[in-house]
Design an enzyme around this catalytic site. Sequence first.
Site, mmCIF file in Angstrom:
data_model
loop_
_atom_site.group_PDB
_atom_site.id
_atom_site.type_symbol
_atom_site.label_atom_id
_atom_site.label_comp_id
_atom_site.label_asym_id
_atom_site.label_seq_id
_atom_site.Cartn_x
_atom_site.Cartn_y
_atom_site.Cartn_z
ATOM 1 N N GLU A 65 0.699 -8.947 -16.504
ATOM 2 C CA GLU A 65 0.728 -7.873 -15.503
ATOM 3 C C GLU A 65 1.721 -8.175 -14.386
ATOM 4 O O GLU A 65 2.376 -7.264 -13.862
ATOM 5 C CB GLU A 65 -0.678 -7.641 -14.939
ATOM 6 C CG GLU A 65 -1.742 -7.313 -15.979
ATOM 7 C CD GLU A 65 -1.342 -6.183 -16.917
ATOM 8 O OE1 GLU A 65 -0.638 -5.252 -16.483
ATOM 9 O OE2 GLU A 65 -1.724 -6.245 -18.107
ATOM 10 N N TYR B 68 3.515 -3.960 -28.193
ATOM 11 C CA TYR B 68 3.263 -5.236 -27.522
ATOM 12 C C TYR B 68 3.761 -6.415 -28.363
ATOM 13 O O TYR B 68 4.636 -7.169 -27.944
ATOM 14 C CB TYR B 68 1.769 -5.404 -27.244
ATOM 15 C CG TYR B 68 1.232 -4.523 -26.155
ATOM 16 C CD1 TYR B 68 1.007 -5.023 -24.874
ATOM 17 C CD2 TYR B 68 0.931 -3.188 -26.391
ATOM 18 C CE1 TYR B 68 0.496 -4.220 -23.861
ATOM 19 C CE2 TYR B 68 0.431 -2.368 -25.391
ATOM 20 C CZ TYR B 68 0.216 -2.892 -24.133
ATOM 21 O OH TYR B 68 -0.277 -2.087 -23.133
#
Length: 991
Positions: A417, A505
Amino acid sequence: MGPPSNSGFYVSRVVALLLAGLVAALLLVLAVLAALYGHCARVPPSELYDRGIPDAASFPRAKQEELPTTPKPSPTRKPEVATTPRNWRPPGPWDQLRLPPWLVPLHYELELWLQLRPDELSAPALHFTGRVNITVRCTAATSRLLLHSLFLDCESAEVRGPLSSDARDPTVGRVPVDEVWFALDMQYMVLELGEALQPGSRYELQLSFTGPVFQDTREGLFLNVYTDQGERRALLASQMEPTFARSVFPCFDEPALKATFNITIIHHPSYVALSNMPKLGQSEKEDVNGSKWTVTTFYTTPLMPTYLTAFAVCDCEHVSRTERGKEIRIWARKDAIADGDADFALNITGPIFSFLEDLFNISYPLPKTDIIALPTFDSRAMENWGLLMFDESLLLLQPNDKLIEKKSVISHIVSHEIGHQWFGNLVTMSWWNNIWLNEGFASYFEFGVINYFNPNFPRNEVFFSNILHDILQQDNALVSRAVSMKMENFTETSEINDLFDLFTYNKGASMARMLSSFLNEKIFISALKSYLETFSYSNAEQDDLWRHFQMAIDDQSKILLPATVKSIMDSWTHQSGFPVITLDVSTGIMKQEPFYLGKVENQTLLTRNDTWIIPILWIKNGITQSLVWLDKSSKVFPEMQVSDSDSDWVILNLNMTGYYRVNYDRLGWKKLNQQLEKDPKAIPVIHRLQLVDDVFSLSKNKYIEIETALDLTKYLAEEDEIIVWHAVLVNLVTKDLISDVNHDIYTLLKKYLLKRLTSIWNIYSTIIRENVAALQDDYLALISLEKLFETACWLGLEDCLQLSRELFRNWMNHPENEIPYPIKTVILCYGIALGNDKEWDFLLSIYNNKTKEEERIQLAYAMSCSKDPWILNRYMEYAVTTSLFSFNETNIIEVVAASEVGRYIAKDFLINNWQAVIERFGTKLLVSLVYVIGRTISTDLQITELQQFCSHMLEEHQRLTVHAQLQTIKKDNLKSKERNARIAAWLRKNT
């Protein structure tokens, strides 16, 4: 996410008159549509202000001279409103997924009144009220405005402008808004204007609205209800990515339409409000009932897309620290903060920011970072600029939890993140078809961060386990998708959500890793620095990234490529699947072909002529060789030929940095087998892992014989790396084999594996018994132990069964003696399987006292491991007649049916109780149960019997679906039986 794609609203005044005669007949339909979707209610704006919502212009703001101050809308103008279904409106831009380019948003003044009260947590439905004033620049003359809106009721809509350079000019005019309607299939609000906006001019859209707070899903603005300090509490938070901002406020909800935001949150005084930027000020507001509300304003954000706007209103505590002059705060439940559960995340966050700042030579631009741990968050984690959100299970760590597995998970997700603060927040992809530019690079740099702080961390093995393994299992040339999609492939908003998958991803991270490997780290980082600097606060396409890599290549002479970076990487990102490389070590001929699931079956479908430009890093006899390229379907590499010497061998794909599988001719596999049996340590761990994973995948999909894969396991008695053992057991002791196993193959497999498994078992069983803390720094062991223990107990290794009894009973008698987490699922299962109703009842009591979903699922599964039919019958009766097992994830009958003993018991239970089961779970459960019960069928007679068993329970369309699925199961099982027969034959020869 939204209404069905065939719904929408439109009517003009002319059409309304023509349809007047049909109004009575359509009244019910329109009422239902209006109730479901809402419309722009004819409420005077003045009434909205009477309710206590403050005026944005009254609040101090960060200085923004180029933007006008926002006055209160005039209460005298009300747009016309009407609604009709989609098929009654003319075709237009509202039928397109992308917004028309007529307006460019510059700035949002956003107010949200979040009406959550601590004394009204049981309210059946919560709503919020808000107002947004959007400054836009007109690029093309238009009398029709489109912006995104979903589930929102519009209370007023006005357009002000053209705006002058004087922000306070009272003479600025207004553009009449004749009509407001919604095209719900594409989630648009449409404003029909009385006159056209002029290109080059700026305008302000003034919209007041109300909307729902979601309670069953964590999208848009949602509610979390939880327990803290023994009391029931609630918080509100937001999740805007990818397309949920439009359900919180009307906006231009596309990633390239960046703007600045001034945000105001009105909330109950007992709560704290958080947003992207630091708090600017607070004031008090009284509503018409005399209740006092707190008005919190925040500083102006940098340019950013709508999906990064974030809000939270909560009764949480925080811990904080300062990193390079900027405050970092971790917010969580008060109990969690008091217990120190946020300390680990707090201590790693600042150093991660500093590392990435130094790596890219770009400072984090916001003045603060808030991170909030939400009790429940479906998205797991979200990188909102300045207000990151996490599910608390992925952020909080109890101080006494020493195992590195949980620390590693938290470190990876926090790193991911924070990586987004550069890849995604600072530089954003132009549209969602290139979301991998965000997620792929954030996923890749997780490992750079972890490796920097833990230099001894087995980076390649962990990347394989966390990233490569899963995506290589799913990716193939026929049914997967490309990483970078073409815009024309998208027709519905829901398709955007589908992009958040392993291809974005894991394959995205693998693309970044491969690119780094055939360049070098210096060039790789240099190119990324240039890319990030150039597109800061802006948007980029995939080609923009390739251009900056090409610039870095052109500025040096050491690295030579066979084609441009764009040509090389487009061959990987614009086509689905990946290649299989086959090397003939006798001739040095190397060829490539697309990887298919089941090569022989699909030979008639092999019409693709695509090739990849493949970097080949390789080793020969343990020595790293020079990079070569396979840029054709086949090529000769004489240097890869091997001699007759036993010590001459070749392995392609150094450190598994290339995104492909490797096959060898018979001699190539034979040489590798010989080396493994002679001295396995001469082949690095990552390549022993690679060989096992490649050879079993290739055999499963008929590129090579299963015997070739089994030959590679002969050396395993000398294998002391548990991650390699894990790869063997995952590929060999599969669910299909366990389900179909007969006494013959079980006995052979037991004898073959236990003879080789004893050494590795002794190492880790001793650690578990004597010093489990020694595992805390062994990440690969922690992720591999469960499969080792599960297999050892399944094979009947007495020491495994005895250890399971010991650990379970010790926990029963002394609950403070927790079962080691990495093997808890196995120990719970075998503790129940080897016990009786005493153990089972104990576990039920533990289940009833647990609140965390993950723990309840684990316990529910364990209770299905009983071998006693009466216990399993009682278990299913509980599931049907009580509310103990209320979680959707704990579908008890299906869990019981998944076990060997339970399959027959569940079938009988279903025959005797099917009406009660349908009432409790619905017929959908029956369909999935049929698949579970029928998972071993291999004949048409078995299918017929199963269909007769369930025919009276299912509807006609379900019976057809079940029949088709059972045929597929039969076909797959016949393949498995053939494969298992060959495994048995090989075991007889080699046991």
